[in-house]
Design an enzyme around this catalytic site. Structure first.
Site, PDB file in Angstrom:
ATOM      1  N   ASP A   1      -3.657   1.372   5.421  1.00  0.00           N
ATOM      2  CA  ASP A   1      -2.655   1.204   4.373  1.00  0.00           C
ATOM      3  C   ASP A   1      -2.264   2.553   3.796  1.00  0.00           C
ATOM      4  O   ASP A   1      -3.062   3.481   3.767  1.00  0.00           O
ATOM      5  CB  ASP A   1      -3.237   0.364   3.228  1.00  0.00           C
ATOM      6  CG  ASP A   1      -3.355  -1.096   3.617  1.00  0.00           C
ATOM      7  OD1 ASP A   1      -2.670  -1.501   4.572  1.00  0.00           O
ATOM      8  OD2 ASP A   1      -4.157  -1.811   2.980  1.00  0.00           O
TER       9      ASP A   1
ATOM     10  N   ASP B   1      -7.109   3.303  -0.910  1.00  0.00           N
ATOM     11  CA  ASP B   1      -8.190   2.726  -0.103  1.00  0.00           C
ATOM     12  C   ASP B   1      -8.017   3.060   1.372  1.00  0.00           C
ATOM     13  O   ASP B   1      -8.967   3.409   2.070  1.00  0.00           O
ATOM     14  CB  ASP B   1      -8.217   1.197  -0.262  1.00  0.00           C
ATOM     15  CG  ASP B   1      -9.146   0.773  -1.388  1.00  0.00           C
ATOM     16  OD1 ASP B   1      -9.688   1.683  -2.061  1.00  0.00           O
ATOM     17  OD2 ASP B   1      -9.312  -0.445  -1.588  1.00  0.00           O
TER      18      ASP B   1
ATOM     19  N   ASP C   1      -2.171   3.422   0.931  1.00  0.00           N
ATOM     20  CA  ASP C   1      -2.658   3.537  -0.448  1.00  0.00           C
ATOM     21  C   ASP C   1      -4.013   4.245  -0.453  1.00  0.00           C
ATOM     22  O   ASP C   1      -4.516   4.663   0.585  1.00  0.00           O
ATOM     23  CB  ASP C   1      -2.775   2.162  -1.099  1.00  0.00           C
ATOM     24  CG  ASP C   1      -3.769   1.269  -0.371  1.00  0.00           C
ATOM     25  OD1 ASP C   1      -4.528   1.784   0.476  1.00  0.00           O
ATOM     26  OD2 ASP C   1      -3.778   0.057  -0.640  1.00  0.00           O
TER      27      ASP C   1
ATOM     28  N   GLU D   1      -7.901  -1.106   9.409  1.00  0.00           N
ATOM     29  CA  GLU D   1      -8.841  -1.512   8.383  1.00  0.00           C
ATOM     30  C   GLU D   1      -8.583  -2.959   7.959  1.00  0.00           C
ATOM     31  O   GLU D   1      -7.454  -3.349   7.669  1.00  0.00           O
ATOM     32  CB  GLU D   1      -8.717  -0.601   7.160  1.00  0.00           C
ATOM     33  CG  GLU D   1      -9.762  -0.909   6.112  1.00  0.00           C
ATOM     34  CD  GLU D   1      -9.214  -0.851   4.696  1.00  0.00           C
ATOM     35  OE1 GLU D   1      -8.139  -0.295   4.476  1.00  0.00           O
ATOM     36  OE2 GLU D   1      -9.897  -1.393   3.807  1.00  0.00           O
TER      37      GLU D   1
END
Ligand code: 28G
Length: 641
Positions: A503, A507, A505, A430
């Protein structure tokens, strides 16, 4: 519940055979001595109680799993197993039933008109359970008294005892599987619970009390609406919306008992739960095939007689079946099961019986519920149009990928130099900055990087035709080269495996979820072929003295600190904001290097295939969704490639 009367006396039992063969070859009688075989003991005893209830003599069954987890009691309020003396054999009927093969538990259909459809794998009765039990105690109430008889490995340890006078009637069987036969004698409470609950739906009105002493739980299952209540629960649990209010319900009782109910829903899946004599048949079989054939004919006939054929599109079987949620329960005399785990019904005569039952029944129902019928037909036509649009999109993708060659690959794809599919892999990353780190950190020869920008389109519920309008998705399809939709072919994948790298996280989790949703819906064969993986980039860097460690999550971080922080060396913790800020070398060491990285293979568990799960995944909280996928993935197969 059906009622039947029968005259019985102990002399009707004539065939006597000892239980030695059962202990010698338990697999012949219960399928094996593993967990399935062990639980078969419970089903065998429970089914006898169900039969007594189906004959109209009992309406309550209680099953207790005792504290040790390996002892079970089943009781019913039926007539009680007969205890009278057999004039010739000079033994009480209960002893003959529990100590001889083929004589016990089975009700003779031809003579008594009684109902017995042996539910289990071999339907071999209580004597088999007795033979395979370290201890079994039968307690019977009948003729104004309570009786007890105890057995060990299938042999009486004493005489039939009269405990005293008692009211009412019934049978209780307490047993403990023999550890000499079973490597593990602990039952799975959830497995038993599930079977009991299903039985309470399939035998409407039957009260089943489940007492789980291991977990200190007591539950009562009873459903006056039977399988219709089951269907309602299924639809609620799976969070799908029916397109019509009342399900189609059919009950038939001529020779065989057939019960079914189903509704068309907005789901793109088909879900029919089928049972034969109360035994689940997850792999279907002739009963399910007959049902499907009947439904198809009824719908086609209705469309034809009412001139409802859509223009420009032909209706396929899959369009008619799409979104059907249903329950099918049949009772037949001599069920033959097929397949590795005996989960598919194989009696050929059943197919026609179902077909012949459903077709007129459903047609009549459609004709007397014209608005509902119209809604259903519309839903079917929409499915057909969506399928044709996806097929067209799929074909056009195939044409494009076929002519793509190396030149037409998406510009942002950093391909690997090796053209050997067997040794190459594609990382889908991403964002451009993360893509940059990955491009620098990778093994150029074998690892390709495809950066995707921004949030990938939420593809859930979108047809393939719509999805390919999205630039990122179109690039992805071209880069993979395997096509999408009905034409997706894992053999054409340009890489050995596809790895999603995002990631650690929320997102990142979100984008992974969206990508997985797309692949799940439109490239499912890739997952089925085990070609889709998740990378596990670290979330923390933990420096202790001169050592550096990488932690995948908080738990991992704590573990590392505990393990390595000795003396006064203070751990220094850095939390990564994203892959983009990670040095390429670090990304290689932790995430890309096949020798040190950890990959999770994405597998489709049963749970993942259901709409409920997809709905949950597509719900509000992205990280919750991701955790779910991760759990699934981990549960499936952890792979260090
Ligand atoms: C509690 C755990 C499992 C049962 C009965 C009731 C009868 C019975 C069972 O008879 C003998 C031979 C063939 C018919 C039948 C009682 C007729 C009159 C019974 C159970 C009789 C077996 N009175 N309840 N077996 N057959 N419950 N529950 O096992 O002709 S087994």
């Amino acid at each position: 519940m059906a009622t039947a009367t029968a005259t019985y006396n102990a002399s009707s039992i004539t065939v006597l055979e000892g239980l030695e063969p059962v202990r010698k070859r338990p697999g012949m009688y219960i399928g094996g001595t593993g967990s399935a075989g062990l639980h078969h003991l419970v089903w065998e005893i429970f089914d006898n109680s169900v039969d007594e209830a189906m004959n109209g003599h009992a309406d309550c069954i209680e099953v207790t799993l005792h504290k040790d987890g390996a002892t079970v009691s089943v009781s019913d309020n039926g007539r009680g197993i007969p205890v009278d003396m057999h004039p010739k054999h000079k033994r009480p009927a209960i002893e003959i039933i529990l100590c001889t093969l083929h004589a016990g538990g089975k009700f003779d259909n031809s003579q008594s008109g009684n109902y017995k459809t042996s539910g289990g794998l071999h339907g071999v009765g209580a004597s088999v359970v007795n033979a395979l039990s370290k201890k079994l105690v039968a307690t019977i109430k009948r003729d104004g008294a309570e009786w007890e008889m105890e057995f060990r490995q299938g042999k009486p340890t004493g005489k039939l005892k009269k405990l005293g006078s008692a009211r009412g009637s019934g049978t209780k069987i307490f047993f403990h599987p023999d550890p000499q036969i079973f490597p593990r004698t602990e039952f799975n409470p959830e497995t038993i619970r599930e079977r009991l609950e299903i039985a309470s739906y399939i035998h409407k009105g039957l009260k089943v009390i489940w007492h789980d002493e291991v977990n200190g739980k007591k539950e009562t299952f009873q459903h006056e609406d039977g399988i219709v209540a089951f269907l309602k629960k299924l639809i609620t649990d799976e969070q799908v919306k029916p397109v019509h209010e009342q399900p189609f319900v059919l009950e038939k009782q001529n020779g065989v008992r057939i019960e079914m109910c189903f509704s068309w829903t907005e789901s793109t899946e088909e879900l029919v739960k089928s049972y034969v004599n109360g035994v689940p048949t997850p792999s279907g079989g002739t009963h399910e095939n007959g049902l499907r054939a009947g439904v198809l004919k009824a719908i086609r006939n209705y469309i034809e007689t009412h001139n409802l054929s859509p223009r420009g599109v032909s209706l396929a079987a899959e369009d008619i079946r799409e979104g059907v949620f249903g329950v099918l329960s049949v009772f037949i005399e001599d069920p033959q099961f097929q397949g590795q785990t005996k989960e598919r019904l194989n009696n050929p005569e059943v197919q026609g019986m179902l077909d012949n039952a459903v077709r007129p029944g459903l047609e009549q129902w459609l004709n007397s519920n014209r608005t509902v019928a119209e809604t259903i037909i519309n839903r079917i036509i929409i499915a057909a149009r969506a399928r044709e649009a996806s097929r067209a999109a799929s074909a056009s993708i195939s044409r494009k990928t076929a002519t793509a060659g190396r030149l037409n690959l998406p510009g942002k794809l950093a391909d690997c130099s090796s053209s050997n599919r067997d040794e190459s892999e594609l990382f889908i990353v991403e964002g451009d900055s993360a893509g940059g780190s990955a491009k620098q950190g990778r093994d150029r020869n074998k690892q390709a990087i495809l950066p995707l920008r921004g949030k990938v389109l939420n593809t859930e519920g979108s047809s393939l035709a719509k999805v390919v309008e999205n630039r990122e998705i179109a690039d992805l399809i071209i880069a993979l080269g395997c096509g999408a939709g009905p034409d997706c072919d894992p053999d054409k994948l340009r890489y050995q495996r596809v790895v999603l790298l995002a990631d650690a996280d929320s997102d990142g989790h979100h984008i992974t979820t969206l990508l997985l949703t797309f692949i799940f819906r439109h490239m499912r064969p890739l997952i089925e072929a085990g070609r889709v993986y998740l990378a596990m980039p670290p979330l923390y860097r933990v420096d202790i003295g001169k050592e550096t460690h990488w932690a995948a999550d908080d738990a991992d971080k704590e573990r590392i600190i505990k393990q390595h922080a000795k003396g006064n060396a203070k751990p220094e913790i850095t939390r990564f904001k994203g892959l983009g800020e990670m040095m390429p070398k670090v990304l290689w060491d932790t995430t890309l290097n096949p020798k040190t990285r950890r990959l999770l293979r994405v597998e489709i568990s049963d749970a993942l295939t259901t709409d409920r799960v997809i709905n949950e995944l597509m719900g509000k909280d992205a990280s919750a969704r991701f955790r779910f996928i991760m759990e699934r993935a981990e549960e499936a197969d952890e792979l260090d490639v």
